[in-house]
Design an enzyme around this catalytic site. Structure first.
Site, PDB file in Angstrom:
ATOM      1  N   GLY A   1       0.824  -1.218   0.000  1.00  0.00           N
ATOM      2  CA  GLY A   1       0.000   0.000   0.000  1.00  0.00           C
ATOM      3  C   GLY A   1       0.847   1.251   0.000  1.00  0.00           C
TER       4      GLY A   1
ATOM      5  N   ASP B   1       4.105  -4.311  -7.362  1.00  0.00           N
ATOM      6  CA  ASP B   1       3.490  -3.116  -6.773  1.00  0.00           C
ATOM      7  C   ASP B   1       3.995  -1.851  -7.478  1.00  0.00           C
ATOM      8  OD1 ASP B   1       5.793  -4.241  -5.267  1.00  0.00           O
ATOM      9  OD2 ASP B   1       5.818  -2.276  -4.333  1.00  0.00           O
ATOM     10  N   ASN B   2       4.990  -1.991  -8.341  1.00  0.00           N
ATOM     11  CA  ASN B   2       5.494  -0.832  -9.081  1.00  0.00           C
ATOM     12  C   ASN B   2       5.158  -0.935 -10.562  1.00  0.00           C
ATOM     13  OD1 ASN B   2       6.586   0.250  -6.748  1.00  0.00           O
ATOM     14  ND2 ASN B   2       8.608  -0.634  -7.089  1.00  0.00           N
TER      15      ASN B   2
ATOM     16  N   ASP C   1       6.906   5.045  -9.985  1.00  0.00           N
ATOM     17  CA  ASP C   1       7.728   4.819  -8.788  1.00  0.00           C
ATOM     18  C   ASP C   1       9.221   4.839  -9.096  1.00  0.00           C
ATOM     19  OD1 ASP C   1       5.469   4.771  -7.332  1.00  0.00           O
ATOM     20  OD2 ASP C   1       5.780   2.818  -6.420  1.00  0.00           O
TER      21      ASP C   1
HETATM   22  P1  AMP Z   1       9.032   1.150  -3.235  1.00  0.00           P
HETATM   23  O1  AMP Z   1      10.047   0.055  -3.344  1.00  0.00           O
HETATM   24  O2  AMP Z   1       9.594   2.528  -3.042  1.00  0.00           O
HETATM   25  O3  AMP Z   1       8.026   1.100  -4.342  1.00  0.00           O
HETATM   26  O4  AMP Z   1       8.261   0.879  -1.870  1.00  0.00           O
HETATM   27  C1  AMP Z   1       7.741  -0.346  -1.464  1.00  0.00           C
HETATM   28  C2  AMP Z   1       6.739  -0.121  -0.379  1.00  0.00           C
HETATM   29  O5  AMP Z   1       7.356   0.526   0.750  1.00  0.00           O
HETATM   30  C3  AMP Z   1       5.564   0.745  -0.760  1.00  0.00           C
HETATM   31  O6  AMP Z   1       4.436   0.214  -0.128  1.00  0.00           O
HETATM   32  C4  AMP Z   1       5.937   2.099  -0.208  1.00  0.00           C
HETATM   33  O7  AMP Z   1       4.824   2.906   0.051  1.00  0.00           O
HETATM   34  C5  AMP Z   1       6.658   1.714   1.069  1.00  0.00           C
HETATM   35  N1  AMP Z   1       7.615   2.746   1.504  1.00  0.00           N
HETATM   36  C6  AMP Z   1       8.812   3.058   0.934  1.00  0.00           C
HETATM   37  N2  AMP Z   1       9.401   4.061   1.608  1.00  0.00           N
HETATM   38  C7  AMP Z   1       8.580   4.411   2.630  1.00  0.00           C
HETATM   39  C8  AMP Z   1       8.619   5.375   3.677  1.00  0.00           C
HETATM   40  N3  AMP Z   1       9.655   6.190   3.845  1.00  0.00           N
HETATM   41  N4  AMP Z   1       7.577   5.427   4.527  1.00  0.00           N
HETATM   42  C9  AMP Z   1       6.526   4.598   4.377  1.00  0.00           C
HETATM   43  N5  AMP Z   1       6.431   3.669   3.448  1.00  0.00           N
HETATM   44  C10 AMP Z   1       7.437   3.567   2.562  1.00  0.00           C
HETATM   45 MG    MG Z   2       6.422   1.542  -5.021  1.00  0.00          MG
END
Ligand code: AMP
Ligand code: MG
Length: 504
Positions: free
Chosen positions: A95, A264-265, A274
């Protein structure tokens, strides 16, 4: 932003959470949770995209709104719930852990969702802080805009504000956390619905919510499709697969490595989404990935992106299969993905090489080029740009693309050039090549220079790149010496240039 006609289609069209905000938790049966952005101490507008503003019908930039500090009438902010396969494994509920959608507006019959990234904790933040740092926000702002202007489907960026807050990050996960400036990018896309948005409901056996999300997505975003029966669903998924393969073919054309192609991306619209530890090929090396988190298997390396796209599509199909009477029909979608990737890829190569109509024998010409380019370290962007201006098959013309500038050029280069020259009858489609082979891309070290200055309060380099990358196929003679160059030595092993982590 108070003048915008805000809509809340997603909230009204799909089931959601009863609770507003709240601590990190599992939210079964929901596609979203209402969330209020956190208050930021001192928002300052640093970057702004006039074009995205025009697209939205916005005239002024209001930093208090763009930081989430002030909500205007009509906004109904929420975070989306989704799951995903990360590095090949089902990761459960993920999420929007730090992305908060302010609402949607409609422009030219298209829905545009407006979302803040880094605006605060949400029920999906898990152990993280809901914040984004300046370095990754600059990378997202500049790259998403640059991609759009390169002709690559992408989410867009409206603004970047610094928050006045310090955020702690351990950049290389080596036990050395340090404070960094916080920032928020306002990004815009038809929606931020991902493959993982569907997978989460299939994984939890919640077919009612899955059905609602599929119906909603097709009705609102794919009006030429319907969700009424198996065959219609297959047709829709063929379109999703086609858009996905097109985006990936474009990544290959411009030398972009996404870095974290977790499901998820993966945007349901086939947009590049993302921007995390992405990178651009400098030396042409199909095994390269910038993402240190992926260093052991290099799952998301440049040369494997199309295959990963197929794997990800397969996960989406498995989810939608739960809604079908004859899920075997979904095989058509995977076949279609491969066929459409091949078609886009052939077109892309024939443009890059100025071939005109693609012929079967061109496959060999292309694989021959790929191995030739790996014999010595060769800059991908400079190579193809110079190839576009070649008036006789002469390897010396390409010397600026070679990293060891004084070294010998292998004989294979001459052989390949002779073959190519013969294939195009001495008349490559030059104008087409010039539109397929950009002169400027957001090289890893260019983004890093923008970041280094911005962290000292100077956003002029970021702005220079923002402007230049609006016309990446133009010559820009005044920029040539500074930006049409190979990766400088200082950037070869510098964190942020050749090595990036998910820590953003
Ligand atoms: P990502 O690899 O950046 O697409 O992130 C994977 C998951 O981690 C997603 O659900 C993001 O919303 C969550 N996420 C990444 N960085 C943060 C953060 N600093 N605070 C909260 N959630 C994060
Ligand atoms: Mg992401």
């Amino acid at each position: 932003m108070s003048s915008l006609p805000w809509k809340a289609h997603f909230l009204h069209g799909t089931p959601g959470d009863d609770q507003v905000g709240g601590s990190s938790r599992n939210v079964p049966g929901a596609c979203w949770s209402r969330v209020n952005p956190d208050h930021m101490p001192k928002p300052v507008l640093r970057m702004w995209s006039d074009e995205v503003a025009v697209m939205l019908g916005l005239e002024v930039a209001e930093e208090d709104v763009l930081s989430g500090n002030r909500l205007v009438t009509g906004m109904d902010p929420y975070s989306q719930r989704y799951g995903g396969h990360q590095f090949g494994r089902w990761a459960g509920q993920l999420g929007d852990g730090r992305a908060i959608t302010l609402g949607e507006v409609e422009a030219d019959n298209l829905i545009l969702e407006i979302q803040l990234k880094g605006a605060g904790r949400t029920p999906y933040s898990r152990f993280a802080d809901g914040r984004a740092v300046l370095r990754s926000s600059i990378r997202e702002f500049l790259c998403s805009e640059a991609m759009h202007h390169l002709g690559v489907p992408s989410t867009r960026a409206l603004s970047l504000v610094t928050t006045g807050e310090e955020v702690i990050r351990d950049v290389m996960y080596d036990g050395r956390p340090a404070p960094e400036p916080g920032a928020i990018v306002c990004r815009v896309a038809n929606s931020f619905i991902r493959f993982g948005s569907f997978e989460i409901h299939a994984a939890t056996g919640d077919l009612t919510t899955l059905r609602a999300l599929v119906d909603y997505t097709i009705e609102k975003h794919f009006p030429n499709h319907s969700s009424s029966c198996d065959d219609e669903l297959v047709e829709w998924l063929i379109e999703v697969a086609d858009r996905t393969s097109l985006a990936i073919a474009h990544w290959m054309r411009v030398g972009f490595v996404h870095g974290v192609m977790n499901t998820d991306n993966m945007s349901i619209h086939g947009l590049t989404i993302d921007y995390g530890p992405y990178g651009w090929l400098e030396g042409f090396d199909p095994t390269w990935t910038p993402n240190t988190t992926d260093a052991s298997t290099k799952r998301y390396r440049y040369g494997q992106q199309a295959e990963v796209g197929a794997w990800n599509i397969a996960r989406l199909l498995e989810a939608v299969a739960h809604l079908m009477e004859e899920p075997m029909k979904l095989n058509l979608v995977l076949d279609s993905y491969y066929a459409s990737y091949q078609e886009h890829s052939h077109k892309m190569w024939s443009e890059k090489l100025g071939l005109g109509r693609f012929e079967d024998s061109d496959n060999e010409l292309i694989s021959g080029l790929s191995s030739t380019l790996q014999l010595i370290e060769t800059d991908m962007t400079i190579f193809f740009r110079l190839l576009s201006t070649m008036d006789k098959p002469d390897a010396e013309h390409l010397r600026p693309a070679i990293y060891n500038g004084d070294g010998d050029i292998p004989a294979e280069w001459d052989a390949w050039l002779a073959r190519w020259w013969n294939r195009v009858n001495g008349a490559p489609e030059r104008a087409v090549m010039m539109r397929a082979n950009p002169k400027y891309v957001l090289r890893n070290w260019m983004a890093q220079m923008a970041i280094d200055s911005a962290e000292n309060g100077d956003f002029s380099v970021a702005e220079e790149l923002h402007q230049m990358l609006k016309t990446p196929y133009e010559e820009h003679p005044t920029h040539e010496e500074k930006w049409f160059i190979k990766r400088p030595e200082w950037a070869r092993n510098r964190v942020g240039c050749s090595m990036l982590s998910c820590s953003s």
